[in-house]
Scaffold this motif. Sequence first.
Motif, PDB file in Angstrom:
ATOM      1  N   ARG A  56      -3.461   4.389  10.638  1.00  0.00           N
ATOM      2  CA  ARG A  56      -3.983   3.270   9.844  1.00  0.00           C
ATOM      3  C   ARG A  56      -5.477   3.420   9.603  1.00  0.00           C
ATOM      4  O   ARG A  56      -5.988   3.110   8.515  1.00  0.00           O
ATOM      5  CB  ARG A  56      -3.683   1.959  10.565  1.00  0.00           C
ATOM      6  CG  ARG A  56      -2.219   1.546  10.469  1.00  0.00           C
ATOM      7  CD  ARG A  56      -1.955   0.326  11.304  1.00  0.00           C
ATOM      8  NE  ARG A  56      -0.592  -0.157  11.128  1.00  0.00           N
ATOM      9  CZ  ARG A  56       0.128  -0.733  12.075  1.00  0.00           C
ATOM     10  NH1 ARG A  56      -0.385  -0.892  13.281  1.00  0.00           N
ATOM     11  NH2 ARG A  56       1.349  -1.154  11.833  1.00  0.00           N
ATOM     12  N   ARG A  57      -6.232   3.874  10.608  1.00  0.00           N
ATOM     13  CA  ARG A  57      -7.670   4.094  10.417  1.00  0.00           C
ATOM     14  C   ARG A  57      -7.915   5.129   9.328  1.00  0.00           C
ATOM     15  O   ARG A  57      -8.802   4.978   8.480  1.00  0.00           O
ATOM     16  CB  ARG A  57      -8.311   4.583  11.719  1.00  0.00           C
ATOM     17  CG  ARG A  57      -8.480   3.536  12.803  1.00  0.00           C
ATOM     18  CD  ARG A  57      -9.168   4.163  14.000  1.00  0.00           C
ATOM     19  NE  ARG A  57     -10.547   4.508  13.709  1.00  0.00           N
ATOM     20  CZ  ARG A  57     -11.171   5.594  14.166  1.00  0.00           C
ATOM     21  NH1 ARG A  57     -10.513   6.486  14.893  1.00  0.00           N
ATOM     22  NH2 ARG A  57     -12.428   5.821  13.883  1.00  0.00           N
ATOM     23  N   GLU A 108       0.840  -1.193   0.000  1.00  0.00           N
ATOM     24  CA  GLU A 108       0.000   0.000   0.000  1.00  0.00           C
ATOM     25  C   GLU A 108       0.879   1.249   0.000  1.00  0.00           C
ATOM     26  O   GLU A 108       1.779   1.374   0.827  1.00  0.00           O
ATOM     27  CB  GLU A 108      -0.895   0.008   1.237  1.00  0.00           C
ATOM     28  CG  GLU A 108      -1.873   1.155   1.264  1.00  0.00           C
ATOM     29  CD  GLU A 108      -2.750   1.104   2.498  1.00  0.00           C
ATOM     30  OE1 GLU A 108      -3.943   1.427   2.387  1.00  0.00           O
ATOM     31  OE2 GLU A 108      -2.246   0.747   3.575  1.00  0.00           O
ATOM     32  N   ALA A 116      -7.073   3.743   5.883  1.00  0.00           N
ATOM     33  CA  ALA A 116      -8.045   2.743   5.437  1.00  0.00           C
ATOM     34  C   ALA A 116      -9.390   3.354   5.075  1.00  0.00           C
ATOM     35  O   ALA A 116     -10.280   2.642   4.599  1.00  0.00           O
ATOM     36  CB  ALA A 116      -8.233   1.688   6.522  1.00  0.00           C
TER      37      ALA A 116
END
Length: 908
Positions: free
Chosen positions: A428-429, A84, A432
């Motif tokens: 990360r939240r 990613e 995403a």
Amino acid sequence: MRADVLVTRGRQELASPSALYTYAVPDALAGAIAAGQLVAVPFGDRTVPGIVWALDASDDLGDAAAAASSVAGIRPIGRILLAEPLILSHHRALAEWLADHYAAPLATAARLMLPPGLLAGLRTVVRPAGGPSPDNAAGDAREMESAPLPGDGEIVLAMARERSTLTLNEIERTLGTTRARTATRDLIARGQIVTAVELPPSQAGARRDRIVRLLAAPAALDAWRAATRTRLDTLPPARLKRPSWQRAGKDERQAEWLLRQLAALDALAQPPRGLPGGAAPPAWRFEELRRLTRVTPAALDELAAAGLIVIEEVKVRRDPLAGQPAIARSEPLPLTPAQAAARDAILDAADTPSARPLLLHGITGSGKTEVYLQALAAIIACGRRGLVLVPEIALTPQAVARFAGRFPGRVALLHSGLTPAERLDEWRRIRAGAVDVVVGSRSALFAPLDRLGLIVVDEEHETAYKEEQRAPTYHARDTAVALGRLAGAAVVLGSATPSVESYHYATHGAYTLIELSERAPAHALAAVPAAVPATDHAPDVSARAVPTDHTPGLTGSESPMPPALPAVTLIDLRAELRAGNTSILSEPLRIALQQTLDRGEQAILFLNRRGTATCVVCRECGYVARCRRCDVSMTFHAPERALLCHYCGKREPAPATCPVCRSASIRYFGIGTERVEAAVKRQFPQARVLRWDRDTARTRHVHEQLLRAFSERRADILVGTQMIAKGLDLPAVTLVGVVSADVALFLPDFRASERAFQLLTQVAGRAGRGALAGRVLVQTFNPEHFCVQAAAAHDYHTFYEAEASARGRFGYPPFRRFVKYTFAHADRYTAQIEATVLAERLERLIRVHDLPETDLVGPAPAFMERLRGVYRWQFILRSPDPRPILGTLASADLSRGWSVDVDPASTL
């Protein structure tokens, strides 16, 4: 295919101005590689991490043969470390803008965009040749040499064969850095080991936690317990302590083993504790169960093998709001016509490519936050996302409550008060797409938000938005404007007291100016959502009933009319002294405090200085207690009976006698928040007093506890520094007292008057935000000063005209940009010489580039020449555009000790 890779580790950042290197993309990676990915590349004799910055950059070759020849001899990328992309396209462009605007290495600017701690977690793994090695494909094919190995090589090869994961750091700890790297290079050349750059599992993905829960049916558990107790009856009693475990007999150890297994099963039968999300109860965290029952992992594995329990791994999110009161959902409030016009202007800018930034100049209490909330709701409804910056950690609890109440479950929090693990989980939240809004301090500007539609910089005038310690020395306000242009997002700069630069740009067409000149009614203010009290975490302040008819903004009917700005009264302390009043509190302020307490309302006392006394002096010989490492007097803190330097943190016991003349005539002069707190408690013993400054609020949790205690009416008077002066919405506060408006008013800094005006206006705005009118009393020795007069009249425009006129005459920002060069050294003479030499060099460059409007101020000693044990000399470069000079110096090697602050917030 070729790739430009940004090398981001160690000395490679300084290896070239841009740290971009060209690599060939192997055919095996051609379909998977993308810009922004983290990759491993060969660099010299090592493998290092890098970011793919561009693919086929500047490759305009017309045919396949020419393209093939263009990569001949170029070293290939080793492998992709993370599939990613870490840095989005608009953030890569932002890093390039930061590097150009602030004369910083591109790699240093790019580090701001990376997940917290990611590069620090990278490790170089060493393996024997023949094993899997994605980075050293050539090494796998190389035949092993039969020549005898040197001693260090044998050690390294043996370690690599014995361990499943051997890192270069472990070899260096065993042999030392030089021997380890020499041996490693030799083994790689022989083809006997290979290396690879890897991310540890904790960095490669979300944190995973082991949980334990019961699996067997109750009948099976009862049967196992009965059989175990029968076995225990045949064994001697287990009375083992931890140190005696290894010396115990086999039967004793067996008894202890069984008892701990029984205890574990009994605990698992209880309600779950700290259950991670997604696990089925009853369940316990693996380590928590071990701590409680002292059961060993082997004993738990035995229970799992018997089918009694199951041990699972689940994803765990470290929530920065864990343990805080639940936030109730809030609904949009009716807007005034001015608020609605401001919201519509923001949405028009979001729909218009290349729209100018908007400066929302709204007086305190005008409802700017509700405008932000409703604009964000409309942006989110269109499938885009928002970013909200606040300057101080002290403002974060209320900001989070407001935005989380309006967008429940869709808000992420980023600021320096979070632990690295919490920051990584929030990152990360965001990446995403699990959140719509990010709220945080200046570092939140680099959150990985795609589809960015709106950026709000609240209290845009605050100096906390300026990075001063590390390159690039960016200002979050200016960087937000650049990010909005690159990402196609609307940018809103909000403030009751805009910076002179921002208001100048707004009045000269660079920004769009929106003004809210009246306070909004109580129903149109963004109230903080109600929360479940968490009194077990709040400061120990006794509760007291408050009459409901004196609870502004909390109970009773709300006023349909906008509350007026609080009346400001200037108190001349010179007249107080002539009248014989030497108290910290003037007579009008003392009377106003008593009246406020009698009505059951709340008050704030503001003084932007910590401690009890700011100067400790001997009245016999004139000795002043000064820090031995800084050119500043030490501050006396009465609770600790200590002297503290507020710059380097040095602490000394308070002297009982003068260390020079041995006299007992030690006296304490000056006032700080500790002394104000003590004076208030003496004057009003019935009042409940809280103090909020850096000494009482060292962590974000204490900030939240103090704010909650005061907003829940568990204190009557709040004494604090500048952290209570801005952004806080406390409807029950009807009185604000400024203990001294003269602090920092006459510092030798071109922003001194601006800061004084902003602080006075902001702290005055804390009063009267509810249904009842507020009042402000300002104590000063200089009531005739223009910025004090303007603040008392709530007249920003008069202040701006006077300040802008003065800055234009002297060539200060925004009319010219400043760059502050500071050299620090332990030797005063060396600092002076270095500053003089570089200043002369810059003078020559100015002449070479023919820049008539560019000049230097200095060199001279800094305002505090010695700080933290080093001497500092500095000079200021003034120019309409300093980039020609900055670019020339950026490619040069400035000696160690230099710091370059572009657009400094202060010249001190």
